[in-house]
Design a protein around this motif. Structure first.
Motif, PDB file in Angstrom:
ATOM      1  N   ALA A 140       0.842  -1.319  -0.131  1.00  0.00           N
ATOM      2  CA  ALA A 140      -0.011  -0.229  -0.033  1.00  0.00           C
ATOM      3  C   ALA A 140       0.938   1.298   0.121  1.00  0.00           C
ATOM      4  O   ALA A 140       0.277   2.303  -0.692  1.00  0.00           O
ATOM      5  N   PRO A 141       1.805   1.263   0.702  1.00  0.00           N
ATOM      6  CA  PRO A 141       2.924   2.496   0.649  1.00  0.00           C
ATOM      7  C   PRO A 141       3.065   2.967  -0.854  1.00  0.00           C
ATOM      8  O   PRO A 141       3.400   4.279  -0.786  1.00  0.00           O
ATOM      9  N   PRO A 153      -5.608  10.974  -6.950  1.00  0.00           N
ATOM     10  CA  PRO A 153      -6.091  11.679  -6.093  1.00  0.00           C
ATOM     11  C   PRO A 153      -6.043  11.400  -4.726  1.00  0.00           C
ATOM     12  O   PRO A 153      -5.960  10.527  -4.249  1.00  0.00           O
ATOM     13  N   ALA A 154      -5.812  12.730  -3.863  1.00  0.00           N
ATOM     14  CA  ALA A 154      -5.909  12.631  -2.367  1.00  0.00           C
ATOM     15  C   ALA A 154      -7.216  11.942  -2.060  1.00  0.00           C
ATOM     16  O   ALA A 154      -8.288  12.028  -2.678  1.00  0.00           O
ATOM     17  N   GLY A 155      -7.265  11.082  -1.006  1.00  0.00           N
ATOM     18  CA  GLY A 155      -8.363  10.186  -0.517  1.00  0.00           C
ATOM     19  C   GLY A 155      -8.623   9.074  -1.173  1.00  0.00           C
ATOM     20  O   GLY A 155      -9.503   8.331  -0.942  1.00  0.00           O
ATOM     21  N   THR A 156      -7.539   8.618  -2.008  1.00  0.00           N
ATOM     22  CA  THR A 156      -7.540   7.388  -2.531  1.00  0.00           C
ATOM     23  C   THR A 156      -7.519   6.176  -1.733  1.00  0.00           C
ATOM     24  O   THR A 156      -6.591   6.555  -0.676  1.00  0.00           O
ATOM     25  N   ASP A 157      -8.140   5.267  -1.838  1.00  0.00           N
ATOM     26  CA  ASP A 157      -8.056   3.999  -0.909  1.00  0.00           C
ATOM     27  C   ASP A 157      -6.775   3.302  -1.186  1.00  0.00           C
ATOM     28  O   ASP A 157      -7.111   2.426  -2.243  1.00  0.00           O
ATOM     29  N   VAL A 158      -5.655   3.317  -0.755  1.00  0.00           N
ATOM     30  CA  VAL A 158      -4.570   2.658  -1.293  1.00  0.00           C
ATOM     31  C   VAL A 158      -4.687   1.281  -1.076  1.00  0.00           C
ATOM     32  O   VAL A 158      -3.938   0.619  -2.034  1.00  0.00           O
ATOM     33  N   VAL A 165      -5.214  -4.902  -8.448  1.00  0.00           N
ATOM     34  CA  VAL A 165      -4.101  -5.372  -9.184  1.00  0.00           C
ATOM     35  C   VAL A 165      -4.217  -7.030  -9.114  1.00  0.00           C
ATOM     36  O   VAL A 165      -3.991  -7.669 -10.155  1.00  0.00           O
ATOM     37  N   SER A 166      -4.389  -7.584  -8.147  1.00  0.00           N
ATOM     38  CA  SER A 166      -4.403  -9.279  -8.075  1.00  0.00           C
ATOM     39  C   SER A 166      -5.732  -9.706  -8.266  1.00  0.00           C
ATOM     40  O   SER A 166      -5.581 -10.855  -8.569  1.00  0.00           O
ATOM     41  N   ALA A 167      -6.612  -9.096  -7.838  1.00  0.00           N
ATOM     42  CA  ALA A 167      -7.929  -9.850  -8.383  1.00  0.00           C
ATOM     43  C   ALA A 167      -8.084 -10.379  -9.595  1.00  0.00           C
ATOM     44  O   ALA A 167      -8.733 -11.615  -9.792  1.00  0.00           O
ATOM     45  N   PRO A 168      -7.979  -9.818 -10.733  1.00  0.00           N
ATOM     46  CA  PRO A 168      -8.001 -10.417 -11.861  1.00  0.00           C
ATOM     47  C   PRO A 168      -7.077 -11.576 -12.405  1.00  0.00           C
ATOM     48  O   PRO A 168      -7.629 -12.619 -12.750  1.00  0.00           O
ATOM     49  N   LEU A 169      -5.804 -11.704 -11.637  1.00  0.00           N
ATOM     50  CA  LEU A 169      -5.071 -12.918 -11.515  1.00  0.00           C
ATOM     51  C   LEU A 169      -5.675 -14.131 -10.821  1.00  0.00           C
ATOM     52  O   LEU A 169      -5.551 -15.170 -11.381  1.00  0.00           O
ATOM     53  N   TYR A 170      -6.347 -13.787  -9.643  1.00  0.00           N
ATOM     54  CA  TYR A 170      -6.828 -14.844  -8.816  1.00  0.00           C
ATOM     55  C   TYR A 170      -8.078 -15.411  -9.465  1.00  0.00           C
ATOM     56  O   TYR A 170      -8.148 -16.469  -9.556  1.00  0.00           O
ATOM     57  N   THR A 194      -5.066   2.892 -14.055  1.00  0.00           N
ATOM     58  CA  THR A 194      -5.731   4.000 -14.726  1.00  0.00           C
ATOM     59  C   THR A 194      -7.042   4.197 -13.992  1.00  0.00           C
ATOM     60  O   THR A 194      -7.431   5.350 -13.859  1.00  0.00           O
ATOM     61  N   ALA A 195      -7.696   3.396 -13.292  1.00  0.00           N
ATOM     62  CA  ALA A 195      -8.756   3.748 -12.369  1.00  0.00           C
ATOM     63  C   ALA A 195      -8.306   4.522 -11.324  1.00  0.00           C
ATOM     64  O   ALA A 195      -9.019   5.433 -10.928  1.00  0.00           O
ATOM     65  N   ALA A 196      -7.273   4.308 -10.848  1.00  0.00           N
ATOM     66  CA  ALA A 196      -6.790   5.084  -9.583  1.00  0.00           C
ATOM     67  C   ALA A 196      -6.638   6.450  -9.667  1.00  0.00           C
ATOM     68  O   ALA A 196      -6.956   7.394  -9.269  1.00  0.00           O
ATOM     69  N   ARG A 197      -5.804   6.708 -11.170  1.00  0.00           N
ATOM     70  CA  ARG A 197      -5.851   8.080 -11.484  1.00  0.00           C
ATOM     71  C   ARG A 197      -7.221   8.710 -11.671  1.00  0.00           C
ATOM     72  O   ARG A 197      -7.087   9.958 -11.750  1.00  0.00           O
ATOM     73  N   ALA A 198      -7.849   7.752 -12.227  1.00  0.00           N
ATOM     74  CA  ALA A 198      -9.378   8.752 -12.610  1.00  0.00           C
ATOM     75  C   ALA A 198     -10.292   8.937 -11.386  1.00  0.00           C
ATOM     76  O   ALA A 198     -11.194   9.517 -11.441  1.00  0.00           O
ATOM     77  N   GLY A 199      -9.760   8.458 -10.132  1.00  0.00           N
ATOM     78  CA  GLY A 199     -10.444   8.535  -8.810  1.00  0.00           C
ATOM     79  C   GLY A 199     -11.468   7.759  -8.552  1.00  0.00           C
ATOM     80  O   GLY A 199     -12.248   7.825  -7.728  1.00  0.00           O
ATOM     81  N   VAL A 200     -11.412   6.457  -9.376  1.00  0.00           N
ATOM     82  CA  VAL A 200     -12.370   5.167  -8.881  1.00  0.00           C
ATOM     83  C   VAL A 200     -12.256   4.951  -7.277  1.00  0.00           C
ATOM     84  O   VAL A 200     -13.291   4.548  -6.749  1.00  0.00           O
ATOM     85  N   TYR A 201     -10.886   4.929  -6.744  1.00  0.00           N
ATOM     86  CA  TYR A 201     -10.893   4.429  -5.399  1.00  0.00           C
ATOM     87  C   TYR A 201     -10.722   5.547  -4.414  1.00  0.00           C
ATOM     88  O   TYR A 201     -10.331   5.177  -3.301  1.00  0.00           O
ATOM     89  N   VAL A 202     -11.130   6.839  -4.658  1.00  0.00           N
ATOM     90  CA  VAL A 202     -11.371   7.905  -3.829  1.00  0.00           C
ATOM     91  C   VAL A 202     -12.586   7.391  -2.767  1.00  0.00           C
ATOM     92  O   VAL A 202     -13.703   7.186  -3.087  1.00  0.00           O
ATOM     93  N   LEU A 203     -12.061   7.618  -1.406  1.00  0.00           N
ATOM     94  CA  LEU A 203     -13.264   7.271  -0.473  1.00  0.00           C
ATOM     95  C   LEU A 203     -14.141   8.472  -0.325  1.00  0.00           C
ATOM     96  O   LEU A 203     -13.779   9.577  -0.525  1.00  0.00           O
ATOM     97  N   GLY A 204     -15.508   7.921  -0.169  1.00  0.00           N
ATOM     98  CA  GLY A 204     -16.397   8.928   0.318  1.00  0.00           C
ATOM     99  C   GLY A 204     -17.094   9.586  -1.134  1.00  0.00           C
ATOM    100  O   GLY A 204     -17.712  10.498  -0.951  1.00  0.00           O
TER     101      GLY A 204
END
Length: 204
Positions: A140-141, A153-158, A165-170, A194-204
């Motif tokens: 996560a770091p 973006p700030a607030g991304t759920d790291v 990343v690993s979900a599709p591989l599992y 790509t999703a992280a940069r687009a803000g998909v994982y921003v909390l709230g």
């Protein structure tokens, strides 16, 4: 999520207790990979590890206790994160580590067996969750550093980025078992980045 685990016990310090633990965990991992959770038997593990049956029963007590220790050992010995200086580079390093682990005949079979057992055995499920939590926290770091650099973006759920990343591989491991190559790993990393940069994982 993770990780790639080294063979249990391979880098543990010396001493009889450490050698016994390493031998027993290696035997347990081999049995899981070869025969699955249902065929895991403490007496058989003791025989394969060439240690006393009483030692195994006294130290681990149950099959689920042994599997929990195996997963804890694998988490401890998994390779540390790679920091490349970019989010995509870091996520690709993570994905390729996961891919190599799951594509390995022994490790892939071992994870399949543990995941199958976790669906119906609560203690095994808890041990598996602890394993993944350890590996997600290790990586996560890398995502937090990307936040700090302004890549995402700030607030991304790291933690969610690493899981993505690993979900599709599992999924490939458990549904079809093929296509677990570096190209698949890189695609998974690119999609998560790509999703992280687009803000998909921003909390709230």
């Amino acid at each position: 999520m993770e990780f790639s685990a080294a063979d249990p016990g391979t880098v543990r310090p010396g001493g009889r207790t450490a050698r016994v633990r390493a031998a027993v965990l290696r035997a347990a991992g081999d049995t899981l990979a070869e025969r699955g959770f249902a065929h895991l038997d403490l007496a058989d593990i003791a025989r394969r590890a060439e240690v006393g049956r009483t030692t195994v029963y006294r130290r681990w007590g149950t099959v689920t206790g042994l599997v929990a220790d195996l997963l804890a050992d694998m988490a401890e010995q998994s390779l540390p994160r790679t920091e490349t200086g970019s989010l995509l580079g870091d996520l690709k390093a993570n994905a390729r580590l996961v891919q190599r682990t799951l594509a390995d005949p022994r490790q892939g079979a071992l994870f399949k067996a543990v995941i199958a057992a976790a669906t119906c055995e609560s203690k095994t499920a808890a041990a598996l969750h602890r394993f993944y939590d350890t590996r997600v926290k290790e990586w996560a770091p890398c995502v937090q550093q990307a936040v700090d650099r302004g890549e995402v973006p700030a607030g991304t759920d790291v933690h969610e980025v690493i899981r993505a990343v690993s979900a599709p591989l599992y999924y490939r491991l458990l549904t079809c078992g093929d296509g677990l190559d570096e190209a698949a790993a890189d695609r998974a990393a690119e999609a998560a980045a790509t999703a992280a940069r687009a803000g998909v994982y921003v909390l709230g």
